[in-house]
Design a protein around this motif. Structure first.
Motif, mmCIF file in Angstrom:
data_model
loop_
_atom_site.group_PDB
_atom_site.id
_atom_site.type_symbol
_atom_site.label_atom_id
_atom_site.label_comp_id
_atom_site.label_asym_id
_atom_site.label_seq_id
_atom_site.Cartn_x
_atom_site.Cartn_y
_atom_site.Cartn_z
ATOM 1 N N LEU A 250 -1.224 2.760 -5.327
ATOM 2 C CA LEU A 250 -1.502 2.395 -3.976
ATOM 3 C C LEU A 250 -2.534 2.665 -3.168
ATOM 4 N N GLY A 251 -3.286 4.282 -3.675
ATOM 5 C CA GLY A 251 -4.493 4.309 -2.978
ATOM 6 C C GLY A 251 -5.653 3.076 -3.425
ATOM 7 N N SER B 187 -8.118 -3.748 -0.837
ATOM 8 C CA SER B 187 -7.779 -5.036 -0.136
ATOM 9 C C SER B 187 -8.858 -4.363 1.537
ATOM 10 N N VAL B 188 -9.167 -3.381 1.836
ATOM 11 C CA VAL B 188 -10.229 -3.246 2.814
ATOM 12 C C VAL B 188 -11.397 -4.540 2.643
ATOM 13 N N GLN C 177 -4.748 -0.257 -1.820
ATOM 14 C CA GLN C 177 -5.579 0.057 -0.159
ATOM 15 C C GLN C 177 -6.922 -0.272 -0.256
ATOM 16 N N THR C 178 -7.630 0.443 -0.655
ATOM 17 C CA THR C 178 -8.902 0.518 -0.519
ATOM 18 C C THR C 178 -9.562 -0.491 -0.772
ATOM 19 N N TRP D 154 -10.029 -4.801 12.905
ATOM 20 C CA TRP D 154 -10.647 -4.313 12.121
ATOM 21 C C TRP D 154 -12.247 -5.244 11.142
ATOM 22 N N GLU E 46 -9.629 6.990 -8.112
ATOM 23 C CA GLU E 46 -8.834 7.465 -7.999
ATOM 24 C C GLU E 46 -8.041 8.513 -9.061
#
Length: 434
Positions: free
Chosen positions: A277-278, A284-285, A281-282, A21, A70
Motif C-alpha cells: 500500500l505504501g 501513484s503520486v 500510494q507513493t 495536487w 518500504e
C-alpha cells in the motif's frame, strides 16, 4: 509571448491555489495551454503521450526503489548500523555524532530516499545520542543535514525523475552523485569535528572512553554491517559490475530487502500489506507529477517559452556563476512552499535551457537540482525531514530550523564550489562510463 507566459503562470498558480495536487495542476496547465494556443488534437495525442511517458524504460526503476525503501523502513537495519558504526566513530572528534553522518551516507546507498534515510537512521541514533548526553543541537542538526544525502548518493529517486524529464542517462547521473555525496558528508563531519574540538563540553565525559576501546571489539562489531553491505552489493555492485541495468539492480534490491526483512523476522502478512500500500500510494503520486511535468515541458517547448526565456537571460549577459547563485536563491524561496519533486517538475522545462546556454552540462545540472531539492528538505515550512525529526524528538519547527541552519549554509557553499569546479561532478562518470 507575453500572453502565453501570463496564461502559463495564471493557470498553474490558479490550480495550485485551488488545492489541486501538483501533478493534476501541471496536467491542467498543459492541456489548457494546448487548447488555447495550439491546434493540437489533445483528445487524440494525450493518451498516446501518457503511455509513452509512463512506459519509459528508465522509469521502471523508480517504483522498485520505492518498494525496496518500504521494506527497509520496516527492518531493524538502523540498529545494525548503529551497533556496527559506533565503535569506529568513537575514534573521531565528535564521537558518536558521526554515526548520523556515516549511517545516513551508507543507508542512502541502498534506499534512494531522503525521507526514508532520515526516518530509519534517526529512529535509532537520535534517541540513543540524546540518552547518552550528546549535545542535542549537533545531534538533531547533523541528522537533518545528513538525511538529505538520501537523494545525492545513488541510487536516488530524484535522479531517476530528473533523468526521465531531462532525457539524460540515469546510470550517468548515479555515477556523478558519488563524489559530491562523499564530499558533502565529509563537510558535515568536518563541521562536527571542528565544533566539538573548539567546545569539548558538547561531548559527554563518559563517551571519551570510546577512544580506548580494544581493536578486537571494533572488528567484531563490523559483522552488524553485513545486511547493509549485502544490499549495497545487490544494488550498486550489480550495476557497476556490468551485471544489471539500473532497473534490474532495483529489482535485485527489492529481493535483497525482502531477504533482509525475512532474516530479521520482520515479515508478516500485515507488513506485506503495508509495504504494498505504501509503495502504490507513493508511486501513484510521483507518477502523476512526472506525467504532468513531461506534458507541460512538451507544450511549453512547442510554444517556444524556454527559448524565449533563455534569450532574455542571455541578453542580460550574466556570468555563469551569477546565474547559479540566482538559481540557488530562487530554489531556496521555492523550497519554503514546494517539496522537492514538485520543484523539479514545475521549473525544469524553463530552467534547463538557461543552464545549457550558460555552458553547464546536463549531468552537472542534475546534481545541482538534487542538491537544491535536498535544501528544500530542510527549509521550513514544507520540509519533510523536519516533520520526521519532529515526530522522533517532539521539538518545535523553529528549534529544528535553528540547529539545522549551519548545515544548510554548508550545502549552499558546496553548490557554489561545484559551480566553480564542475569537474568535481563530471570527471567520475567520464572516467567510469566514458
Amino acid at each position: 509571448m507575453g500572453a502565453i507566459v501570463s496564461s502559463l503562470f495564471g493557470l498553474l498558480f490558479g490550480t495550485l491555489a485551488s488545492g489541486a495536487w501538483i501533478g493534476i495542476s501541471l496536467l491542467t496547465t498543459a492541456i489548457g495551454l494546448a487548447l488555447i494556443f495550439t491546434g493540437i488534437p489533445v483528445d487524440k495525442l494525450f493518451p498516446q503521450y501518457v503511455f509513452n511517458i509512463l512506459t519509459t524504460p528508465d522509469l521502471v526503476a523508480l517504483p522498485l526503489f520505492i518498494l525496496m525503501g518500504e521494506f527497509l523502513f520496516r527492518t531493524r537495519l538502523s540498529q545494525s548500523l548503529f551497533s556496527g558504526l559506533a565503535p569506529w566513530a568513537g575514534l573521531l572528534p565528535g564521537r558518536l555524532l558521526h554515526v548520523n553522518i556515516v549511517g545516513c551516507s551508507i543507508f542512502a546507498a541502498i534506499s534512494g530516499s531522503s525521507a526514508a534515510t532520515t526516518q530509519v537512521v534517526g529512529r535509532m541514533t537520535l534517541k540513543e545520542l540524546l540518552k547518552r548526553g550528546y549535545d542535542p543541537e549537533l545531534a538533531i542538526g547533523g541528522l537533518a543535514g545528513a538525511g538529505t544525502l538520501g537523494f545525492l548518493i545513488p541510487p536516488s529517486t530524484v535522479m531517476i525523475m530528473y533523468g526521465v524529464l531531462a532525457n539524460e542517462s540515469v546510470l550517468r547521473l548515479f555515477t556523478a552523485g558519488f563524489i559530491p555525496g562523499l564530499l558533502l558528508s565529509l563537510a558535515f563531519a568536518s563541521y562536527i569535528m571542528i565544533r566539538t574540538t573548539l567546545k569539548p563540553s558538547l561531548i559527554p565525559e563518559s563517551e571519551r572512553a570510546l577512544r580506548h576501546m580494544p581493536l578486537s571489539k571494533r572488528f567484531a562489531a563490523l559483522k552488524e554491517l553485513a545486511p547493509v553491505l549485502f544490499l549495497i552489493l545487490c544494488v550498486l555492485g550489480s550495476m557497476y559490475g556490468g551485471i544489471a541495468t539500473p532497473s534490474e539492480a532495483a529489482a535485485l534490491g527489492v529481493l535483497g530487502a525482502f531477504l533482509v526483512s525475512w532474516s530479521q523476522g520482520s515479515i508478516s502478512l500485515r507488513v506485506l500489506r503495508d509495504v504494498v500500500l505504501g509503495a502504490v500510494q507513493t508511486c501513484s503520486v510521483m507518477g502523476i507529477i512526472i506525467l504532468g511535468a513531461s506534458v507541460l515541458g512538451n507544450i511549453t517547448s512547442t510554444l517556444g517559452i524556454p527559448a524565449a526565456v533563455a534569450n532574455v537571460v542571455t541578453a542580460l549577459d550574466l556570468a555563469p556563476i551569477l546565474l547559479i547563485i540566482a538559481l540557488i536563491a530562487l530554489y531556496l524561496v521555492l523550497g519554503t512552499v514546494l517539496e522537492g519533486f514538485s520543484m523539479i517538475a514545475t521549473t525544469l522545462p524553463v530552467v534547463l535551457p538557461l543552464v545549457e546556454a550558460a555552458g553547464f552540462d546536463k549531468v552537472w545540472f542534475g546534481i545541482f537540482m538534487v542538491l537544491v531539492v535536498e535544501m528544500a528538505q530542510i527549509t521550513p515550512p514544507v520540509a519533510f525531514n523536519f516533520a520526521i525529526i519532529q515526530n522522533i524528538t517532539g521539538r518545535s519547527t523553529s528549534y529544528i530550523a535553528r540547529v539545522t541552519f549551519p548545515f544548510l549554509v554548508i550545502m549552499i557553499m558546496f553548490v557554489i564550489l561545484l559551480a566553480l569546479f564542475p569537474q568535481i561532478v563530471t570527471f567520475f562518470p567520464d572516467l567510469i562510463l566514458g
